[in-house]
Design a protein around this motif. Structure first.
Motif, short mmCIF file in Angstrom:
data_model
loop_
_atom_site.label_atom_id
_atom_site.label_comp_id
_atom_site.label_asym_id
_atom_site.label_seq_id
_atom_site.Cartn_x
_atom_site.Cartn_y
_atom_site.Cartn_z
N ASN A 110 -11.63 6.52 -18.20
CA ASN A 110 -10.86 7.73 -18.66
C ASN A 110 -9.30 7.50 -17.96
O ASN A 110 -8.76 8.40 -17.72
CB ASN A 110 -11.50 9.11 -18.34
CG ASN A 110 -11.49 9.26 -16.83
OD1 ASN A 110 -12.07 8.26 -16.05
ND2 ASN A 110 -11.33 10.33 -16.39
N THR A 111 -9.05 6.34 -17.86
CA THR A 111 -7.55 6.03 -17.63
C THR A 111 -6.61 6.10 -18.60
O THR A 111 -6.85 5.67 -19.96
CB THR A 111 -7.55 4.74 -16.80
OG1 THR A 111 -6.39 4.52 -16.25
CG2 THR A 111 -7.74 3.65 -17.91
N PRO A 112 -5.56 6.53 -18.40
CA PRO A 112 -4.38 6.35 -19.42
C PRO A 112 -4.01 4.85 -19.97
O PRO A 112 -4.43 4.14 -19.40
CB PRO A 112 -3.21 7.20 -18.89
CG PRO A 112 -3.61 7.94 -17.74
CD PRO A 112 -4.92 7.08 -17.10
N PRO A 113 -3.58 4.73 -21.40
CA PRO A 113 -3.54 3.50 -21.62
C PRO A 113 -2.12 2.65 -20.82
O PRO A 113 -1.40 3.52 -20.21
CB PRO A 113 -3.10 3.71 -23.27
CG PRO A 113 -2.56 4.97 -23.23
CD PRO A 113 -3.29 5.82 -22.20
N PHE A 114 -2.18 1.40 -20.95
CA PHE A 114 -0.85 0.67 -20.86
C PHE A 114 -0.76 0.60 -19.23
O PHE A 114 0.55 0.34 -18.69
CB PHE A 114 0.38 1.10 -21.20
CG PHE A 114 0.47 1.25 -22.98
CD1 PHE A 114 -0.02 0.01 -23.63
CD2 PHE A 114 0.75 2.32 -23.54
CE1 PHE A 114 -0.22 0.30 -25.19
CE2 PHE A 114 0.60 2.48 -24.85
CZ PHE A 114 0.17 1.48 -25.64
N GLY A 115 -1.78 1.00 -18.43
CA GLY A 115 -1.45 0.73 -16.98
C GLY A 115 -1.06 1.96 -16.43
O GLY A 115 -0.29 1.82 -15.36
N ALA A 116 -0.95 3.05 -16.92
CA ALA A 116 -0.45 4.16 -16.31
C ALA A 116 -1.42 5.28 -15.52
O ALA A 116 -0.79 6.23 -15.42
CB ALA A 116 0.22 5.25 -17.43
N GLY A 117 -2.39 4.51 -15.28
CA GLY A 117 -3.42 5.36 -14.51
C GLY A 117 -3.35 5.38 -12.94
O GLY A 117 -2.13 5.32 -12.45
N LEU A 118 -4.29 5.76 -12.07
CA LEU A 118 -4.42 5.89 -10.80
C LEU A 118 -3.65 4.73 -10.00
O LEU A 118 -2.85 5.03 -9.09
CB LEU A 118 -5.69 6.04 -10.19
CG LEU A 118 -5.90 6.59 -8.90
CD1 LEU A 118 -5.25 8.06 -8.59
CD2 LEU A 118 -7.30 6.84 -8.30
N GLY A 119 -3.81 3.66 -10.52
CA GLY A 119 -3.10 2.38 -9.85
C GLY A 119 -1.60 2.33 -9.95
O GLY A 119 -0.58 1.98 -9.33
N LEU A 120 -1.16 2.56 -11.14
CA LEU A 120 0.33 2.58 -11.65
C LEU A 120 1.00 1.55 -11.01
O LEU A 120 1.93 1.64 -10.64
CB LEU A 120 0.74 3.94 -11.25
CG LEU A 120 2.06 4.42 -11.81
CD1 LEU A 120 1.98 4.56 -13.21
CD2 LEU A 120 2.72 5.53 -11.37
N SER A 121 0.36 0.26 -11.32
CA SER A 121 1.10 -0.87 -10.73
C SER A 121 1.69 -1.51 -11.62
O SER A 121 1.81 -1.37 -12.61
CB SER A 121 -0.18 -2.03 -10.34
OG SER A 121 0.37 -3.14 -10.14
N PRO A 122 3.00 -2.21 -11.06
CA PRO A 122 3.91 -2.93 -12.01
C PRO A 122 3.60 -4.36 -12.43
O PRO A 122 4.02 -4.90 -13.16
CB PRO A 122 5.02 -3.00 -10.90
CG PRO A 122 4.58 -2.96 -9.50
CD PRO A 122 3.37 -2.14 -9.71
N ARG A 123 2.32 -4.67 -11.88
CA ARG A 123 1.52 -6.03 -11.80
C ARG A 123 1.31 -6.23 -13.48
O ARG A 123 0.56 -5.24 -13.82
CB ARG A 123 0.63 -6.33 -10.93
CG ARG A 123 -0.05 -7.76 -11.24
CD ARG A 123 -1.09 -7.88 -10.25
NE ARG A 123 -1.87 -9.20 -10.59
CZ ARG A 123 -3.06 -9.22 -11.31
NH1 ARG A 123 -3.76 -8.16 -11.41
NH2 ARG A 123 -3.57 -10.38 -11.30
#
Length: 420
Positions: A110-123
């Motif tokens: 249940n993470t947001p799309p496009f890498g906008a979840g808990l990690g919020l990594s620029p990688r």
């Protein structure tokens, strides 16, 4: 004295519990109505890839068989990660009057799309798309918390690294929509770190609008531990002990942004700025870090040859920590409770970490008894709720009315440590 005595007599037996660490979010594909329509086509392509990557990360990062067995009998209750009715039932079961809600990641897909979840990594992130995913989550989160804003403190996702002015505007949007807490990346990769003055407009708007900044543990340079192609390829046979390296370093990455912010004078320039470190190793991690920084601040004879790196600060690192930073002590063990005076009992804010399997749920009521038995009631009340009420400026009267219905009894402090 008479007035004080009366106040003590009317103190409720039911404890106000505030969880400083909970998580919520939709299944990835279900965010589509909250994503700007111009990104819908690319979302249709990206979401299956993200689901596949998340599944691979779960298989390599978690012991899937153990987690599947844990989930099996509580599948319906786990839908509280996005289902409000189940959410309220979970809080009642745990005796939690209010909660701080972070985005999620691997746990329930249940993470947001496009890498906008808990990690919020620029990688490997595309800045425009990560912003689109973050704001989609923030729109949903604002709706979710609006069910009862006094009980649900939503932490918005803010990809600060890409565009400071966009972040400033996003903070203003969050405040206008009932969100006064934000999470920014813990890792910045090749981007400017947080002692760069370009971030000052962001710190300023957060200070002026009373928005609390959060860093949550989890992000770390996983490819260094598990191989450059992680999670696409499982190369654990070539990197023995990778998980041991990760769990030993992950807390260091969490506190690292504060090292930059403190020495960079962020809290000197913005003295009312508030930050929370969540799920971060409390007593075994933070005191040595603070001692190191204060040593470098006070014991100048060891570092005089390195020049002047402290005259722009009017306080020591430890003093900034005391004034500007609080600790979301998620699933805090009894050993840390017993050492509460090391960081200060006013610093620790308990959290359940729902819906993560390492959290206290669904056994939180047992946790209260086993962890807080014999703890002085005044200290226990602070850690379980009063510190969070003060830090987040919550409505104590309203939360007490909730706690009077669902909160644990203060008798836990006089228990033997065995659940009833």
């Amino acid at each position: 004295a008479i007035i004080i005595s009366r106040e003590i007599k009317v103190m409720s037996d039911r404890l106000i519990v505030v969880s400083s660490d909970c998580h919520a979010g939709l299944h990835i594909a279900d965010y589509k109505p909250y994503v700007e329509s111009k990104y819908h086509d690319i979302m249709d392509v990206a979401v299956p890839v993200q689901i596949e990557m998340t599944d691979k990360a779960e298989q390599s990062f978690l012991i899937k068989e153990i987690n599947d067995a844990w989930r099996a009998p509580i599948k319906q209750q786990l839908t509280g990660a996005w289902n409000y009715k189940e959410r309220v039932a979970m809080l009642a079961h745990d005796g939690i009057a209010a909660e701080v809600i972070f985005p999620d990641g691997i746990t329930e897909m249940n993470t947001p799309p496009f890498g906008a979840g808990l990690g919020l990594s620029p990688r490997d992130a595309v800045p425009e798309l990560q912003w689109a995913g973050a704001m989609a989550h923030n729109r949903w989160l604002a709706e979710f918390c609006a069910n009862d804003p006094a009980r649900h403190i939503g932490v918005a996702s803010i990809p600060l690294l890409w565009d400071v002015q966009q972040a400033v505007e996003a903070v203003r949007w969050c405040v206008d929509n009932g969100l006064k807490a934000v999470m920014i990346p813990t890792l910045w990769g090749d981007n400017d770190p947080y002692h760069h003055v370009k971030y000052d407009p962001f710190w300023e708007v957060c200070q002026d609008l009373g928005v609390i900044i959060h860093f949550h543990s989890g992000p770390a340079p996983q490819p260094e531990y598990f191989g450059k192609e992680w999670p696409n390829e499982d190369r654990s046979d070539q990197f023995p002990g990778a998980m041991g390296v990760y769990v030993s370093e992950v807390m260091w990455w969490l506190v690292r942004p504060l090292t930059f912010m403190i020495w960079g004078g962020v809290f000197e320039r913005f003295p009312r700025l508030k930050v929370v470190l969540t799920e971060g190793g409390t007593v075994f991690m933070l005191p040595p870090w603070l001692r190191l920084m204060d040593h470098n601040y006070f014991d100048v004879q060891f570092s005089a040859k390195l020049g002047d790196f402290r005259s722009h600060l009017s306080m020591s690192p430890g003093e900034y920590f005391k004034r500007n930073i609080a600790v979301g002590a998620s699933c805090v063990p009894r050993a840390d409770i017993d050492l509460r005076s090391v960081l200060g009992v006013d610093k620790l804010m308990w959290g359940s970490d729902y819906p993560h399997p390492e959290g206290t749920w669904p056994n939180t009521q047992h946790y209260y008894l086993e962890t807080f038995a014999g703890v002085p009631e005044a200290d226990g009340r602070k850690i379980l709720g009063e510190n969070a009420i003060a830090w987040y400026g919550l409505d104590q009267t309203y939360l007490q009315s909730v706690a009077d219905k669902i909160g644990p009894s203060s008798s836990i402090f006089n228990a033997t440590g065995k659940a009833a």
